[in-house]
Scaffold this motif. Structure first.
Motif, PDB file in Angstrom:
ATOM      1  N   ALA A 278       0.788  -1.241   0.000  1.00 23.51           N
ATOM      2  CA  ALA A 278       0.000   0.000   0.000  1.00 23.51           C
ATOM      3  C   ALA A 278       0.813   1.281   0.000  1.00 23.51           C
TER       4      ALA A 278
ATOM      5  N   ILE B 200      -0.891  -2.679   3.942  1.00 28.92           N
ATOM      6  CA  ILE B 200       0.183  -3.613   4.293  1.00 28.92           C
ATOM      7  C   ILE B 200       1.398  -3.265   3.432  1.00 28.92           C
ATOM      8  N   TYR B 201       2.578  -3.299   4.055  1.00 24.21           N
ATOM      9  CA  TYR B 201       3.811  -3.217   3.259  1.00 24.21           C
ATOM     10  C   TYR B 201       4.678  -4.423   3.613  1.00 24.21           C
TER      11      TYR B 201
ATOM     12  N   GLY C  21       8.649  -4.932   3.428  1.00 26.10           N
ATOM     13  CA  GLY C  21       9.800  -4.738   4.295  1.00 26.10           C
ATOM     14  C   GLY C  21      10.361  -3.334   4.263  1.00 26.10           C
ATOM     15  N   ASN C  22       9.833  -2.489   3.375  1.00 25.57           N
ATOM     16  CA  ASN C  22      10.399  -1.158   3.199  1.00 25.57           C
ATOM     17  C   ASN C  22       9.759  -0.162   4.172  1.00 25.57           C
TER      18      ASN C  22
ATOM     19  N   ASP D 142       4.282  -9.888   5.847  1.00 25.80           N
ATOM     20  CA  ASP D 142       4.698 -10.609   4.634  1.00 25.80           C
ATOM     21  C   ASP D 142       3.497 -11.428   4.162  1.00 25.80           C
ATOM     22  N   VAL D 143       2.910 -11.026   3.039  1.00 31.41           N
ATOM     23  CA  VAL D 143       1.672 -11.688   2.595  1.00 31.41           C
ATOM     24  C   VAL D 143       1.895 -13.151   2.219  1.00 31.41           C
TER      25      VAL D 143
ATOM     26  N   ALA E  19       0.164  -6.427  -3.694  1.00 39.16           N
ATOM     27  CA  ALA E  19       1.596  -6.707  -3.444  1.00 39.16           C
ATOM     28  C   ALA E  19       2.111  -7.683  -4.494  1.00 39.16           C
TER      29      ALA E  19
ATOM     30  N   ILE F  63       5.981  -9.000  -6.743  1.00 36.32           N
ATOM     31  CA  ILE F  63       7.403  -8.826  -7.079  1.00 36.32           C
ATOM     32  C   ILE F  63       7.696  -9.499  -8.424  1.00 36.32           C
TER      33      ILE F  63
ATOM     34  N   THR G 179      -3.462  -8.335 -11.440  1.00 40.12           N
ATOM     35  CA  THR G 179      -2.752  -9.306 -12.257  1.00 40.12           C
ATOM     36  C   THR G 179      -1.926  -8.551 -13.307  1.00 40.12           C
TER      37      THR G 179
ATOM     38  N   PRO H 168      -3.071  -4.190 -15.112  1.00 32.39           N
ATOM     39  CA  PRO H 168      -2.405  -3.010 -15.667  1.00 32.39           C
ATOM     40  C   PRO H 168      -1.352  -3.427 -16.679  1.00 32.39           C
TER      41      PRO H 168
ATOM     42  N   ILE I 248       3.188   0.178 -16.229  1.00 33.43           N
ATOM     43  CA  ILE I 248       2.859   1.348 -15.408  1.00 33.43           C
ATOM     44  C   ILE I 248       4.148   1.873 -14.783  1.00 33.43           C
TER      45      ILE I 248
ATOM     46  N   ILE J 170       9.287  -1.579 -12.599  1.00 34.99           N
ATOM     47  CA  ILE J 170       9.864  -1.682 -13.947  1.00 34.99           C
ATOM     48  C   ILE J 170      10.987  -0.661 -14.164  1.00 34.99           C
TER      49      ILE J 170
HETATM   50  P1  NAP Z   1       6.234  -1.814  -6.652  1.00 35.88           P
HETATM   51  O1  NAP Z   1       6.297  -0.340  -6.852  1.00 35.88           O
HETATM   52  O2  NAP Z   1       7.497  -2.606  -6.738  1.00 35.88           O
HETATM   53  O3  NAP Z   1       5.544  -2.100  -5.228  1.00 35.88           O
HETATM   54  C1  NAP Z   1       5.355  -3.414  -4.791  1.00 35.88           C
HETATM   55  C2  NAP Z   1       4.660  -3.399  -3.462  1.00 35.88           C
HETATM   56  O4  NAP Z   1       4.472  -4.772  -3.027  1.00 35.88           O
HETATM   57  C3  NAP Z   1       5.458  -2.710  -2.375  1.00 35.88           C
HETATM   58  O5  NAP Z   1       4.598  -1.920  -1.606  1.00 35.88           O
HETATM   59  C4  NAP Z   1       6.003  -3.857  -1.540  1.00 35.88           C
HETATM   60  O6  NAP Z   1       6.207  -3.556  -0.173  1.00 35.88           O
HETATM   61  C5  NAP Z   1       4.891  -4.880  -1.679  1.00 35.88           C
HETATM   62  N1  NAP Z   1       5.358  -6.222  -1.379  1.00 35.88           N
HETATM   63  C6  NAP Z   1       6.311  -6.931  -2.037  1.00 35.88           C
HETATM   64  N2  NAP Z   1       6.496  -8.120  -1.434  1.00 35.88           N
HETATM   65  C7  NAP Z   1       5.656  -8.167  -0.376  1.00 35.88           C
HETATM   66  C8  NAP Z   1       5.373  -9.120   0.621  1.00 35.88           C
HETATM   67  N3  NAP Z   1       6.001 -10.300   0.683  1.00 35.88           N
HETATM   68  N4  NAP Z   1       4.420  -8.835   1.550  1.00 35.88           N
HETATM   69  C9  NAP Z   1       3.774  -7.649   1.527  1.00 35.88           C
HETATM   70  N5  NAP Z   1       3.997  -6.701   0.598  1.00 35.88           N
HETATM   71  C10 NAP Z   1       4.934  -6.955  -0.337  1.00 35.88           C
HETATM   72  O7  NAP Z   1       5.236  -2.497  -7.678  1.00 35.88           O
HETATM   73  P2  NAP Z   1       3.995  -1.912  -8.504  1.00 35.88           P
HETATM   74  O8  NAP Z   1       4.478  -1.619  -9.862  1.00 35.88           O
HETATM   75  O9  NAP Z   1       3.292  -0.880  -7.734  1.00 35.88           O
HETATM   76  O10 NAP Z   1       3.114  -3.245  -8.628  1.00 35.88           O
HETATM   77  C11 NAP Z   1       1.946  -3.473  -7.857  1.00 35.88           C
HETATM   78  C12 NAP Z   1       1.220  -4.647  -8.467  1.00 35.88           C
HETATM   79  O11 NAP Z   1       0.888  -4.351  -9.817  1.00 35.88           O
HETATM   80  C13 NAP Z   1       2.043  -5.943  -8.495  1.00 35.88           C
HETATM   81  O12 NAP Z   1       1.214  -7.030  -8.178  1.00 35.88           O
HETATM   82  C14 NAP Z   1       2.512  -6.024  -9.932  1.00 35.88           C
HETATM   83  O13 NAP Z   1       2.748  -7.343 -10.329  1.00 35.88           O
HETATM   84  C15 NAP Z   1       1.314  -5.414 -10.645  1.00 35.88           C
HETATM   85  N6  NAP Z   1       1.641  -4.890 -11.971  1.00 35.88           N
HETATM   86  C16 NAP Z   1       2.526  -3.866 -12.125  1.00 35.88           C
HETATM   87  C17 NAP Z   1       2.813  -3.409 -13.406  1.00 35.88           C
HETATM   88  C18 NAP Z   1       3.780  -2.290 -13.654  1.00 35.88           C
HETATM   89  O14 NAP Z   1       4.132  -2.066 -14.832  1.00 35.88           O
HETATM   90  N7  NAP Z   1       4.223  -1.565 -12.661  1.00 35.88           N
HETATM   91  C19 NAP Z   1       2.187  -4.006 -14.514  1.00 35.88           C
HETATM   92  C20 NAP Z   1       1.282  -5.050 -14.313  1.00 35.88           C
HETATM   93  C21 NAP Z   1       1.014  -5.479 -13.033  1.00 35.88           C
HETATM   94  P3  NAP Z   1       7.512  -2.720   0.312  1.00 35.88           P
HETATM   95  O15 NAP Z   1       7.210  -1.298  -0.018  1.00 35.88           O
HETATM   96  O16 NAP Z   1       7.618  -2.971   1.760  1.00 35.88           O
HETATM   97  O17 NAP Z   1       8.667  -3.266  -0.466  1.00 35.88           O
END
Ligand code: NAP
Length: 246
Positions: free
Chosen positions: A14, A36-37, A39-40, A64-65, A92, A94, A142, A186, A189, A194
């Motif tokens: 979040a 929920i976050y 580790g950051n 940790d989800v 959440a 990775i 997704t 998405p 994004i 990325i």
């Molecule tokens: P992001 O900026 O890397 O953020 C990822 C988030 O997930 C962070 O808040 C992180 O927490 C949290 N997280 C990671 N591992 C976790 C765990 N074990 N338990 C709880 N939280 C955890 O990624 P984003 O781009 O916003 O992506 C969000 C979602 O969109 C993901 O599911 C990703 O697959 C999906 N998505 C993204 C894109 C894109 O282009 N960005 C495209 C398609 C789908 P911390 O802050 O504590 O690290």
């Protein structure tokens, strides 16, 4: 009264990226956001400060989800304090990209455990709370990789395709209790997820997108807020794509 006043929203991941935009959008619309976050802590603390104006309507928990025990403890706390929740967003996620031939078991397992296992762990508890009030909205984030595939993302693609299959089955279990379950998918994004793409990769990927640009986190949030609304009552088991025509 704002659109989400009085509603309790649980968002994973979040405090950064798409999740941060989701938190802000729900806060703006009056919701209580229980984030929920992973580790950051630094960025979670920074976000909490940024949101001081929203007072107690934003709380952030480290959890940790992928760990069933941590998720269970999180929901015990939520149930004791709030009894139930209205909306869950499994955001959440990775990436740990590697060509399959070079992929170690850990990179496979960690991505599956967080992206797909986290969705299972969170839904399992959230559904039980939502059943108490016979209302709920679940949205799983997704990716188009689930259907189009990207070399180096067998783990990520499998986890994201798994979320879609999970969503389509769960929605059938909860339909009569007025709990809808959907996905938002998405495209590219602009977030840290990325940020490792080289300028050449960014250029090449943009060429494949009909709108010729990456999306903004706010554009994803708008789609999620729609599916989370009371008006979206007859939409369940769907995948809403937010990808510039990809
Ligand atoms: P992001 O900026 O890397 O953020 C990822 C988030 O997930 C962070 O808040 C992180 O927490 C949290 N997280 C990671 N591992 C976790 C765990 N074990 N338990 C709880 N939280 C955890 O990624 P984003 O781009 O916003 O992506 C969000 C979602 O969109 C993901 O599911 C990703 O697959 C999906 N998505 C993204 C894109 C894109 O282009 N960005 C495209 C398609 C789908 P911390 O802050 O504590 O690290």
């Amino acid at each position: 009264m704002k659109k989400y006043s009085g509603q309790k929203v649980v968002i994973t991941g979040a405090s950064r990226g798409i999740g941060k935009a989701l938190s802000l959008a729900f806060l703006e619309e009056g919701a209580l956001v229980i984030g929920i976050y992973g580790g950051n802590k630094e960025s979670a603390d920074g976000f909490q400060l940024e949101c001081a104006a929203y007072g107690e309507r934003l709380e952030l928990h480290q959890c940790d989800v992928s760990d069933p025990a941590q998720v269970a403890a999180f929901f015990v706390n939520i149930e004791e304090r709030f009894d139930t929740i209205d909306i869950l967003i499994n955001n959440a996620g990775i990436r740990k990209d590697k060509l399959l031939a070079l992929m170690d078991h850990e990179s496979w397992q960690q991505v599956i455990d967080i992206n797909l296992g986290g969705t299972f762990n969170m839904c399992k508890h959230a559904v039980l709370l939502m059943l108490k009030q016979k209302y709920g909205r679940i949205i799983n984030i997704t990716s188009p990789v689930a259907s189009i595939g990207i070399a180096g993302q067998t783990n990520y693609g499998a986890s994201k395709a798994g979320q879609i299959g999970f969503t389509r089955s769960l929605c059938k279990e909860t339909a009569r209790k007025k709990i809808t379950v959907n996905c938002v998918s998405p495209g590219f994004i602009e977030t840290e997820l990325i940020a490792d793409l080289s300028p050449e990769q960014v250029k090449a990927y943009k060429k494949t997108i009909p709108m010729r640009r990456f999306g903004k986190v706010e554009e994803v949030a708008a789609a999620v807020l729609f599916l989370a609304s009371k008006e979206a009552a007859y939409i369940s088991g769907s995948v809403l794509e937010v990808n510039g025509g990809l």
